[in-house]
Design a protein around this motif. Sequence first.
Motif, PDB file in Angstrom:
ATOM      1  N   THR A  84       0.909  -1.229  -0.197  1.00  0.00           N
ATOM      2  CA  THR A  84       0.045   0.118   0.012  1.00  0.00           C
ATOM      3  C   THR A  84       0.833   1.232  -0.001  1.00  0.00           C
ATOM      4  O   THR A  84       1.803   1.495   0.832  1.00  0.00           O
ATOM      5  N   HIS A  85       0.516   2.224  -0.749  1.00  0.00           N
ATOM      6  CA  HIS A  85       1.284   3.425  -0.948  1.00  0.00           C
ATOM      7  C   HIS A  85       0.398   4.284  -0.445  1.00  0.00           C
ATOM      8  O   HIS A  85      -0.755   4.740  -1.080  1.00  0.00           O
ATOM      9  N   VAL A  86       0.678   5.174   0.814  1.00  0.00           N
ATOM     10  CA  VAL A  86      -0.336   6.095   1.210  1.00  0.00           C
ATOM     11  C   VAL A  86       0.414   7.486   1.290  1.00  0.00           C
ATOM     12  O   VAL A  86       1.728   7.546   1.562  1.00  0.00           O
ATOM     13  N   ALA A  87      -0.299   8.337   1.174  1.00  0.00           N
ATOM     14  CA  ALA A  87       0.080   9.893   1.056  1.00  0.00           C
ATOM     15  C   ALA A  87      -0.662  10.730   2.257  1.00  0.00           C
ATOM     16  O   ALA A  87      -1.628  10.649   2.221  1.00  0.00           O
ATOM     17  N   VAL A  88       0.236  11.312   3.379  1.00  0.00           N
ATOM     18  CA  VAL A  88      -0.755  12.003   4.247  1.00  0.00           C
ATOM     19  C   VAL A  88       0.015  13.419   4.358  1.00  0.00           C
ATOM     20  O   VAL A  88       0.969  13.693   4.271  1.00  0.00           O
TER      21      VAL A  88
END
Length: 264
Positions: A84-88
Amino acid sequence: MKWIISTSLILLAALIVLLNSFSTVQYGNVGLYKTFGKLSDKVLEPGVHLRVPFIQTIIQVNTQVAKAESDTSASSKDLQPVSTHVAVNYSIDKASAYNLMNNIGGAYDNIIIAPAIQEIVKEVTAKYAAEDLIAKRDLVAMEIQDLLTKRLARYNLNVNDINIVNFKFSDAFNQSIEAKQVAQQQALKAENDLKRVQIEAQQKVAQAQAEAESLKLKKQEVTPELVQLKQIEVQEKALEKWDGRLPTVTGGATPFIDVDSLTK
């Protein structure tokens, strides 16, 4: 000459001291005094501020929205490997900049944010089957954001938004998903074809019923008087076309023209 040199040195030193007596906090930041390595809890707003030359410095803390990205490898509820690639998007609470910098330091993104994202994404991913991670993407992102918001609030960090940029599954799982979609499309096509055939059959039945009803009505309209009238119409048309000559060959007892019916 000595006086000139001495005066020049004094003026130069004064200029250096004067220039080092001011410092600017840039827009989108807050400042903190640092005196001999010790931070002051006084938070400085953007602008020009006085400081003690060579003793005090002003460190700047960015309070604008920043982005942290993370790649997390985990397993779904049905034990499918998922990357999973997540941007916060997050920001620092201005009033709490001192506590963050004094307790964590400037590397808070690597010390606090990145590990929190890794742990929470793994926790949430394990609650969903692989197919549900795709179908319920918004729900998964919302749950990750809620948990991450609570975690980072301990350090006065605000979570503004979170985006699941990509889910990556194994090749075998991707192939099974593709095969399932093909099967669903074929089943939908077969269902549509069946409905079309049923509709066409119903239309044919309706048409046949309409024709039968029409024929029935026509039969009801036929009476002996109507039949006799039709016969007269036919004979009249034949008489109009007759050239006045009788046929040389006749057969049967029925005359060519029914004179009695015409006279009537």
